[in-house]
Design an enzyme around this catalytic site. Structure first.
Site, mmCIF file in Angstrom:
data_model
loop_
_atom_site.group_PDB
_atom_site.id
_atom_site.type_symbol
_atom_site.label_atom_id
_atom_site.label_comp_id
_atom_site.label_asym_id
_atom_site.label_seq_id
_atom_site.Cartn_x
_atom_site.Cartn_y
_atom_site.Cartn_z
ATOM 1 N N GLY A 16 38.224 -0.095 58.614
ATOM 2 C CA GLY A 16 38.860 -1.403 58.454
ATOM 3 C C GLY A 16 38.553 -2.135 57.159
ATOM 4 N N ARG A 69 53.413 8.752 73.504
ATOM 5 C CA ARG A 69 53.477 7.864 72.344
ATOM 6 C C ARG A 69 54.281 6.595 72.645
ATOM 7 N NH1 ARG A 69 52.056 10.251 67.512
ATOM 8 N NH2 ARG A 69 52.612 12.375 68.042
ATOM 9 N N ARG A 95 47.696 6.744 64.059
ATOM 10 C CA ARG A 95 48.716 7.246 64.978
ATOM 11 C C ARG A 95 50.045 7.327 64.243
ATOM 12 N NH1 ARG A 95 45.729 9.608 67.865
ATOM 13 N NH2 ARG A 95 47.523 10.105 69.173
ATOM 14 N N LEU A 97 53.845 6.824 64.166
ATOM 15 C CA LEU A 97 54.717 5.910 64.908
ATOM 16 C C LEU A 97 56.096 6.526 65.111
ATOM 17 C CD1 LEU A 97 53.653 2.690 63.005
ATOM 18 C CD2 LEU A 97 53.073 3.261 65.377
ATOM 19 N N ASN A 111 52.495 0.007 54.982
ATOM 20 C CA ASN A 111 51.375 0.949 55.078
ATOM 21 C C ASN A 111 50.715 1.064 53.711
ATOM 22 O OD1 ASN A 111 49.680 2.976 56.245
ATOM 23 N ND2 ASN A 111 50.896 4.537 55.192
ATOM 24 N N HIS A 113 48.553 3.896 51.449
ATOM 25 C CA HIS A 113 48.253 5.328 51.415
ATOM 26 C C HIS A 113 47.386 5.621 50.195
ATOM 27 C CE1 HIS A 113 48.764 9.555 52.180
ATOM 28 N NE2 HIS A 113 49.068 9.732 50.917
ATOM 29 N N GLU A 178 43.003 -0.235 46.363
ATOM 30 C CA GLU A 178 43.727 -0.532 47.616
ATOM 31 C C GLU A 178 43.489 -1.986 48.010
ATOM 32 O OE1 GLU A 178 43.142 2.246 50.853
ATOM 33 O OE2 GLU A 178 42.819 3.909 49.475
HETATM 34 C C1 GRF Z 1 42.467 4.008 53.373
HETATM 35 O O1 GRF Z 1 42.112 4.906 52.365
HETATM 36 C C2 GRF Z 1 43.955 3.889 53.487
HETATM 37 O O2 GRF Z 1 44.622 4.086 52.276
HETATM 38 C C3 GRF Z 1 44.303 5.005 54.437
HETATM 39 O O3 GRF Z 1 43.247 5.069 55.343
HETATM 40 C C4 GRF Z 1 42.070 4.508 54.741
HETATM 41 C C5 GRF Z 1 41.639 3.408 55.644
HETATM 42 O O4 GRF Z 1 40.435 2.846 55.217
HETATM 43 N N1 GRF Z 1 45.583 4.794 55.047
HETATM 44 P P1 GRF Z 1 39.968 1.465 55.823
HETATM 45 O O5 GRF Z 1 39.920 1.657 57.338
HETATM 46 O O6 GRF Z 1 40.958 0.426 55.430
HETATM 47 O O7 GRF Z 1 38.612 1.231 55.257
#
Ligand code: GRF
Length: 219
Positions: A16, A69, A95, A97, A111, A113, A178
């Protein structure tokens, strides 16, 4: 000008850290989204503790107790409606979706990534980038579409791959990016400044919250 913050849910399954970055950014009352719910697919997700400590409403919809699901997603949908959620951020939500769920949230489901899409969809992106010998890697915020890690791209940030990098060191630098681009991208969406045309996302008005796209090409 009247200003109403968009009620946003963050869906997690684990650590998280992106959820935390979003919650921290949304503490600013002028930020256009409020984090109204953190929903985890796992009762033991580490991120839940931070959300609870910070007074954010939390819910767990344990995917393991559902036959399929769709049942799992219908429970999530009920909770999201109960909390009057308007926007959703997936943040390490593990998961896949269904088209049904995604169809409930057109242009309202994001999302993050850990790669520069459309390269390196799926898992183990940092290992795969190193194995391929790429010199630039990064992360992407995109609208969610039914195919995994696909959908119109809102923001990306790039980092240089260093000779000394391991998957962990590369992951750490990408993760820092991120945490910068996700709150910036959510702000743009919450302000209603994004327009999707085909695969392209256009942003109207000069950015009040610029989405970083740094490429620190030193190494
Ligand atoms: C992150 O690297 C995100 O890009 C990917 O999963 C990871 C989640 O990390 N989808 P966190 O739970 O936000 O620390």
């Amino acid at each position: 000008m009247t200003f109403r913050r968009k009620r946003t849910a963050i869906l997690i399954s684990g650590r998280g850290s992106n959820m935390r970055a979003l919650v921290e950014r949304a503490r600013d009352p002028s930020y256009p989204a409020e984090i109204a719910l953190v929903l985890s697919s796992r009762p033991d997700a580490a991120g839940l503790a931070f959300a609870k400590e910070n007074g954010v409403a939390c819910a767990v919809v344990d995917h393991k107790i559902y036959a399929g699901r769709e049942e799992f997603e219908r429970s999530m949908q009920v909770l999201l409606e109960l909390h009057r959620i308007e926007l959703i951020c997936l943040a390490g939500f593990m998961r896949i979706l269904t088209p049904w769920f995604i169809g409930q949230w057109p242009e309202r489901l994001l999302n993050i990534h850990p790669a520069l899409l459309p390269a390196y969809r799926g898992l183990n992106t940092h290992e795969r980038a190193l194995a391929d010998g790429v010199k630039i890697h990064g992360c992407t915020v995109h609208f969610v579409e039914p195919a995994m890690d696909e959908g119109p791209i809102i923001a990306q940030a790039a980092v240089a791959v260093l000779d000394s990098d391991t998957p962990d060191s590369l992951a750490a630098r990408v993760l820092a990016e991120e945490h910068a681009i996700y709150p910036a991208a959510l702000a743009r969406l919450a302000e209603g400044r994004l327009r999707v045309q085909g695969n392209r996302v256009f942003t109207s008005n000069p950015a009040t919250e610029p989405v970083p796209s740094r490429v620190p090409l030193k190494g």
